[in-house]
Design a protein around this motif. Structure first.
Motif, PDB file in Angstrom:
ATOM      1  N   TRP A   1       0.830  -1.190   0.000  1.00 47.91           N
ATOM      2  CA  TRP A   1       0.000   0.000   0.000  1.00 47.91           C
ATOM      3  C   TRP A   1       0.873   1.252   0.000  1.00 47.91           C
ATOM      4  O   TRP A   1       2.046   1.214   0.347  1.00 47.91           O
ATOM      5  N   GLU A   2       0.247   2.375  -0.339  1.00 44.47           N
ATOM      6  CA  GLU A   2       0.896   3.681  -0.259  1.00 44.47           C
ATOM      7  C   GLU A   2       0.195   4.525   0.801  1.00 44.47           C
ATOM      8  O   GLU A   2      -1.036   4.518   0.890  1.00 44.47           O
ATOM      9  N   ILE A   3       0.966   5.212   1.611  1.00 47.83           N
ATOM     10  CA  ILE A   3       0.408   6.151   2.587  1.00 47.83           C
ATOM     11  C   ILE A   3       0.613   7.572   2.063  1.00 47.83           C
ATOM     12  O   ILE A   3       1.724   7.964   1.721  1.00 47.83           O
ATOM     13  N   VAL A   4      -0.475   8.328   1.985  1.00 52.09           N
ATOM     14  CA  VAL A   4      -0.429   9.720   1.548  1.00 52.09           C
ATOM     15  C   VAL A   4      -0.751  10.586   2.760  1.00 52.09           C
ATOM     16  O   VAL A   4      -1.778  10.387   3.415  1.00 52.09           O
ATOM     17  N   THR A   5       0.114  11.531   3.086  1.00 51.20           N
ATOM     18  CA  THR A   5      -0.064  12.319   4.301  1.00 51.20           C
ATOM     19  C   THR A   5      -0.188  13.813   4.030  1.00 51.20           C
ATOM     20  O   THR A   5       0.299  14.323   3.023  1.00 51.20           O
ATOM     21  N   GLN A   6      -0.842  14.480   4.955  1.00 46.46           N
ATOM     22  CA  GLN A   6      -0.877  15.938   5.015  1.00 46.46           C
ATOM     23  C   GLN A   6      -0.833  16.323   6.489  1.00 46.46           C
ATOM     24  O   GLN A   6      -1.517  15.716   7.316  1.00 46.46           O
ATOM     25  N   THR A   7      -0.034  17.318   6.826  1.00 45.26           N
ATOM     26  CA  THR A   7       0.037  17.787   8.208  1.00 45.26           C
ATOM     27  C   THR A   7      -0.803  19.048   8.391  1.00 45.26           C
ATOM     28  O   THR A   7      -1.032  19.794   7.434  1.00 45.26           O
ATOM     29  N   VAL A   8      -1.239  19.251   9.628  1.00 42.51           N
ATOM     30  CA  VAL A   8      -2.010  20.443   9.969  1.00 42.51           C
ATOM     31  C   VAL A   8      -1.423  21.063  11.235  1.00 42.51           C
ATOM     32  O   VAL A   8      -0.788  20.377  12.042  1.00 42.51           O
ATOM     33  N   THR A   9      -1.662  22.343  11.398  1.00 40.60           N
ATOM     34  CA  THR A   9      -1.225  23.034  12.616  1.00 40.60           C
ATOM     35  C   THR A   9      -2.414  23.532  13.433  1.00 40.60           C
ATOM     36  O   THR A   9      -2.241  24.047  14.525  1.00 40.60           O
ATOM     37  N   SER A  10      -3.624  23.378  12.881  1.00 37.84           N
ATOM     38  CA  SER A  10      -4.836  23.730  13.617  1.00 37.84           C
ATOM     39  C   SER A  10      -5.994  22.901  13.075  1.00 37.84           C
ATOM     40  O   SER A  10      -5.940  22.375  11.952  1.00 37.84           O
TER      41      SER A  10
ATOM     42  N   GLU B   1      -8.679  17.521   1.335  1.00 34.77           N
ATOM     43  CA  GLU B   1      -8.771  17.842  -0.091  1.00 34.77           C
ATOM     44  C   GLU B   1      -7.411  17.678  -0.771  1.00 34.77           C
ATOM     45  O   GLU B   1      -7.306  17.149  -1.888  1.00 34.77           O
ATOM     46  N   ALA B   2      -6.343  18.091  -0.082  1.00 33.56           N
ATOM     47  CA  ALA B   2      -5.000  18.013  -0.660  1.00 33.56           C
ATOM     48  C   ALA B   2      -4.524  16.575  -0.825  1.00 33.56           C
ATOM     49  O   ALA B   2      -3.750  16.274  -1.740  1.00 33.56           O
ATOM     50  N   ILE B   3      -4.990  15.689   0.036  1.00 29.63           N
ATOM     51  CA  ILE B   3      -4.599  14.278  -0.078  1.00 29.63           C
ATOM     52  C   ILE B   3      -5.130  13.662  -1.366  1.00 29.63           C
ATOM     53  O   ILE B   3      -4.488  12.812  -1.977  1.00 29.63           O
ATOM     54  N   GLY B   4      -6.280  14.116  -1.803  1.00 29.45           N
ATOM     55  CA  GLY B   4      -6.816  13.631  -3.076  1.00 29.45           C
ATOM     56  C   GLY B   4      -7.516  12.292  -2.954  1.00 29.45           C
ATOM     57  O   GLY B   4      -8.072  11.949  -1.899  1.00 29.45           O
ATOM     58  N   ASP B   5      -7.481  11.521  -4.029  1.00 30.76           N
ATOM     59  CA  ASP B   5      -8.206  10.253  -4.077  1.00 30.76           C
ATOM     60  C   ASP B   5      -7.419   9.153  -3.384  1.00 30.76           C
ATOM     61  O   ASP B   5      -6.314   8.783  -3.811  1.00 30.76           O
TER      62      ASP B   5
END
Length: 330
Positions: free
Chosen positions: A199-208, A217-221
């Motif tokens: 599998w592939e892990i797609v990540t996005q970080t947040v600060t709040s 939305e940025a992670i996509g499908d």
């Protein structure tokens, strides 16, 4: 070496007062200089990072352990509302309050407490890797006045659950806080587990919390979202779930609170039981005289298998009957 004695009687308790701390809550303040337990009562501070169901449950479980043991406690319970600076200020106040013990709930709160308190036992809970977080020397021998419980999750079973819910899974999305060490550890573990499965892990970080919808939305499908025990994301789980529903992508959590908040399912930590387990450790230190430096960090002994059928429908996934037969329904 931790050498504090816990045999001094409680002679006074200061009435509850509102702290002059931005974002802090306080249900009672410290006691006099004679805190401690000849009469079997104690004054204990609680520094909880943020309010959300998992951490609230851990705190409730900790307090329940003392209730079940018939031990009287004056609680100095405070919440940092997700602010590391506030957690640090609370810890500094605790250092001057002559408490018999301190509970830190979640990794950033524990780091703040450990930086400031060396002359009273510190218990932590809801901490994924206390060694990596520099809270203890090792899991087996903490080495100082600090010990507690880890909320390391059964990641292989959780990923098996994703496979059962979405058999064709190839890509999993994870949104997590860039400021939480525990989340970084979990993401690395998820990437290792995913690699084993192709599998592939797609990540996005947040600060709040406000950034969560944009991160989804940025992670996509992706085929599924996995929510680790990230304090910021769990506190804002409704926004992640809403964004996932719009994309018809199922959300799988690492603990039961996320399922109550709208994730489809989990095999995860029961935080109330974990908190109670931590409370029982604290009792062994305070009442029985055990040395926290020699008390191994404990892991959860009970897990929750929970599903949310309404969430499954909203996120476009069918829960197999074999899961329904085994899991508890929210």
């Amino acid at each position: 070496m931790f050498k504090r004695t816990f045999s001094r009687a409680v002679t006074a308790t200061v009435a509850a007062a509102t702290l002059a701390l931005a974002g802090c809550s306080n249900d009672s303040s410290g006691s006099s200089d004679n805190a401690g337990g000849k009469d079997g009562s104690y004054t204990i501070g609680i520094n909880q990072l943020v309010q959300h169901p998992a951490l609230d449950a851990a705190t409730a479980g900790f307090k329940e352990a003392f209730e079940d043991a018939g031990i009287e406690v004056t609680w100095d319970e405070q919440n940092a509302n997700g602010e590391q600076s506030t957690a640090l200020t609370i810890s500094q106040q605790f250092a001057n309050s002559n408490l018999d013990a301190v509970l830190a709930v979640a990794t950033p709160a524990a780091q703040a407490v450990v930086q400031n308190i060396a002359d009273a036992p510190v218990l932590f809970t809801a901490v994924t890797d206390p060694v990596e977080a520099q809270l203890v020397d090792s899991m087996d021998a903490p080495g100082s006045n600090v010990t507690g419980t880890s909320d390391e999750t059964p990641l292989d079973e959780q990923f098996n659950l994703i496979s059962q819910l979405v058999p064709e899974t190839k890509k999993v999305g994870i949104v997590y806080s860039s400021g939480e060490v525990n989340s970084e550890i979990q993401v690395k573990a998820a990437q290792e587990e995913a690699k084993k499965r192709g599998w592939e892990i797609v990540t996005q970080t947040v600060t709040s919390v406000n950034e969560i919808p944009q991160a989804v939305e940025a992670i996509g499908d992706v085929d599924a979202f996995y929510v680790p025990t990230d304090n910021m994301v769990v506190s804002g789980i409704s926004s992640l779930v809403q964004a996932a529903e719009a994309k018809q992508i199922p959300v799988i959590g690492a603990e039961a609170g996320t399922v109550e908040g709208g994730a489809v399912a989990t095999i995860g930590i029961d935080y109330k039981e974990l908190g109670k387990q931590t409370g029982e450790m604290a009792i062994r230190i305070l009442r029985d005289g055990e040395d926290p430096a020699k008390m191994p960090v404990e892991k959860a002994v009970k897990y929750s298998y929970v599903i949310n059928e309404d969430a499954a429908k909203a996120q476009g996934v069918t829960i197999p009957q074999e899961i329904k037969d085994q899991a508890e329904t929210v």
